[in-house]
Design an enzyme around this catalytic site. Structure first.
Site, short mmCIF file in Angstrom:
data_model
loop_
_atom_site.label_atom_id
_atom_site.label_comp_id
_atom_site.label_asym_id
_atom_site.label_seq_id
_atom_site.Cartn_x
_atom_site.Cartn_y
_atom_site.Cartn_z
N LYS A 86 39.76 40.24 29.32
CA LYS A 86 38.57 41.11 28.36
C LYS A 86 38.83 41.47 27.42
O LYS A 86 40.14 42.22 27.28
CB LYS A 86 39.25 42.42 29.54
CG LYS A 86 38.15 43.94 28.49
CD LYS A 86 37.93 45.35 29.64
CE LYS A 86 37.73 46.28 28.98
NZ LYS A 86 38.20 47.69 29.90
N ASP A 98 42.86 50.34 34.49
CA ASP A 98 43.44 49.01 33.14
C ASP A 98 44.39 49.31 33.10
O ASP A 98 44.96 50.80 32.21
CB ASP A 98 42.10 48.73 31.35
CG ASP A 98 41.37 48.81 32.57
OD1 ASP A 98 40.92 48.47 33.24
OD2 ASP A 98 40.65 48.06 30.81
N LYS A 157 44.23 41.77 29.72
CA LYS A 157 42.94 42.07 28.73
C LYS A 157 43.89 42.67 27.44
O LYS A 157 44.75 42.87 27.02
CB LYS A 157 42.65 43.66 28.75
CG LYS A 157 41.83 44.66 28.07
CD LYS A 157 41.43 46.06 28.19
CE LYS A 157 40.85 47.37 26.98
NZ LYS A 157 40.38 48.30 28.24
#
Lengths: 283, 304
Positions: free
Chosen positions: B240, B140, B204
């Site tokens: 996400k 991430d 995300k």
């Protein structure tokens, strides 16, 4: 209804109609649902820790404040009680007894600990204290027969030790429960400490007694089936159950420091002593 | 480079219909899901969680405990799924990997000077490599919001492309836009486009360190971006939302949004994840409520 310091309408959109002694309609009240109750438990849980962390002295002041605010609005409460069927004399008496009862419990706030706690004799260089702590979130079914004194007599002893509560007001005499919530709202009681629902006891008792996040439940009344159900349901998470029946809420028998200690837990704690016995001065 | 230029040119013409987004979201939040559909939705949401701990105070035991929680969400409830991944800082990846062995749960690691992203590209690559060497299945990363606001879209693009290159084909890259710092839905859309064209596998919303974190409107804008990208290129990108999603009802609203924007194809943990730490317990409490009929208390669920 009064939940988390606000006056929401029931999420269910239902209501019931209150009638006066002559059978005339006087008000529509929210018919609280299990979801209203669920929301109230969330608020009560949030409010519990800060409320129980306040000093006993501070909680005492806040209870006095409720009494003061109630006194300031006594004319309204007398009027509402009369609408619900009391005579002038009965209504006067109920409001004054309610004010007195709040002051009675306010006075106990920083005193019930002293008479209920102890220093226990143990063999060893330790102090051994037994002290009381509030139980947590308490649900209560207020007495059906009194509109105001019933609410006050149930709420005051529960919250004075630091519990938060969700109370179901008398269904047939629900009128002044909302006015009393307004009194609480303007008395420095943090939102969520006292939550008042209106609605039907039979419908709500299963939820009041099964909710896993409720630590104790008070039932005022003598319906055998309800009592049986509450006792069975409370076993799910071992709720502390208090049943009060055959009490005249207007009399002195309805107030006692033991009503406070019913909603507390006993904690015993050890503390080392530097010296003990004849060898020198300890503490 | 030709594509980059094309996107960057297109980007300046982006204009998101803010009122339309708000309206769409308010229609979603007005709905409620009940009974069997609710149970199914909640289990699906559980299986999409990246159970996360990203605290300065993280310890070896905290991470171990979190891994255990990911594998044994609530043993009292039969046949529960596990979470999708455990998300930690790079220095805990090795440990998490070892704890989760054989469970099928992935280890995701934040990298690239998380959460601010203020560092040089070299440091970011090293950070990423550290996570990869320890065995991270997913990375991430955060975008450079400062550069983005300065209009240096090429820089942001190249950085993402470089980190994806470092990750290689098998490690999936989730790119955190940190929408709470982007300022407008237009910017969210721009950042989404940059991230996808630069090679991210997932986009995300947030690090969880900035408020507001994930919101439904921001998520809808990103889902729309994913849809357009899919029509344009045929490449499926995951989504996400992370941070601030702590109750079941909200999680179900996210699932509705995904289903109605992108369709069933996205409704697996391969393509949709929740970045959350407290959501799992709220879902578990809801499932137990459905199973036993009694409202639940936090007292009976492990914290992590």
């Amino acid at each position: 209804m009064y939940i988390g310091g606000k006056f929401p309408r029931t999420e269910s959109g239902r209501y019931f109609t209150l009638k006066n002694a002559k059978g005339e309609e006087i008000a529509n009240m929210c018919k609280g649902s299990r979801k209203d109750f669920r929301n109230a438990v969330v608020e009560a849980r949030k409010a519990f820790e800060p409320w129980s962390n306040k000093t006993a002295y501070n909680r005492s002041q806040i209870l006095y404040r409720i009494a003061e605010m109630l006194e300031g609005r006594k004319a309204q409460f007398i009027d509402e009680l009369m609408q619900m069927g009391s005579t002038k004399k009965q209504a006067d008496e109920e409001v004054f007894t309610s004010i007195d009862r709040l002051i009675y419990y306010a006075g106990w706030a920083d005193k019930y600990q002293q008479i209920s706690s102890s220093v226990n004799p143990v063999s060893g260089a330790f102090f051994n204290f037994t002290v009381l702590e509030p139980t947590g979130v308490v649900t209560a079914i207020a007495p059906e027969e009194n509109g105001l004194i019933g609410l006050v007599s149930v709420i005051a002893p529960i919250i004075v030790s630091g519990n938060s509560c969700i109370v179901l007001a008398s269904e047939s005499k629900a009128l002044c429960s909302v006015s009393f919530a307004e009194v609480i709202n303007s008395s420095d009681v943090p939102g969520g400490v006292i939550n008042i629902l209106t609605g039907n006891a039979e419908e709500l008792i299963p939820h009041f007694s099964t909710h896993m996040d409720v630590n104790s439940m008070l039932y005022c009344g003598d319906d055998k089936k309800s009592i049986q159900l509450i006792k069975e349901n409370s076993a799910i998470n071992l709720k502390r159950i208090v049943i009060k029946k055959d009490i005249d809420w207007m009399k002195d028998e309805a107030e006692s420091p033991y009503f406070i200690t019913k909603f507390t837990e006993v904690k015993t704690t050890w503390h080392p002593i530097e010296k003990i016995g004849a060898s020198g001065s300890g503490y | 480079m030709k594509t980059t230029n094309k996107i960057i040119t297109n980007i300046n013409q982006v204009s998101v219909d803010q009122v339309g987004i708000g309206d769409r979201v308010s229609r979603i939040t007005a709905r409620s899901v009940k009974n069997e559909a609710k149970i199914q939705g909640l289990k699906m949401a559980l299986n999409m969680i990246d159970l996360t701990t990203l605290e300065g105070a993280d310890t070896v035991n905290k991470v171990k405990q979190l891994c255990y929680k990911g594998m044994h969400l609530h043993d009292a409830y039969p046949d529960l799924p596990t979470v999708a991944a455990i998300c930690v800082y790079p220095n805990f990846v090795g440990l998490a990997k070892e704890q989760l062995k054989g469970s099928g749960i992935n280890v995701a690691s934040v990298a690239t000077a998380f959460p601010s992203g203020n560092s040089s590209l070299e440091v970011k690559i090293t950070d990423t490599k550290m996570a990869l060497d320890a065995g991270a299945d997913e990375v991430d990363m955060v975008i450079s919001r400062g550069k983005f606001h300065q209009g240096e879209y090429n820089y942001v693009f190249d950085e993402i492309a470089k980190i994806k290159e470092t990750c290689g084909k098998n490690v999936r890259l989730k790119t955190i836009l940190e929408t709470g710092e982007l300022g407008s839905l237009d910017n969210v859309r721009k950042a989404s486009d940059i991230a996808m064209y630069a090679g991210s596998d997932f986009i995300k919303t947030s690090t969880g360190k900035i408020s507001p974190a994930a919101t439904l409107p921001v998520t809808l804008v990103m889902l729309e971006a994913i849809k357009d990208y899919y029509y344009e290129t045929g490449i499926q990108i995951g989504m996400k939302p992370a941070g601030g999603i702590s109750n079941s009802k909200l999680a179900l609203h996210y699932l509705m949004l995904v289903k109605e924007t992108l369709g069933d194809k996205w409704l697996t943990n391969q393509w949709f994840r929740f970045g959350a730490s407290s959501l799992a317990n709220d879902i578990l409490m809801q499932l137990e409520k459905q199973r036993t009929g009694n409202y639940q208390s936090k007292d009976y669920f492990s914290k992590d």
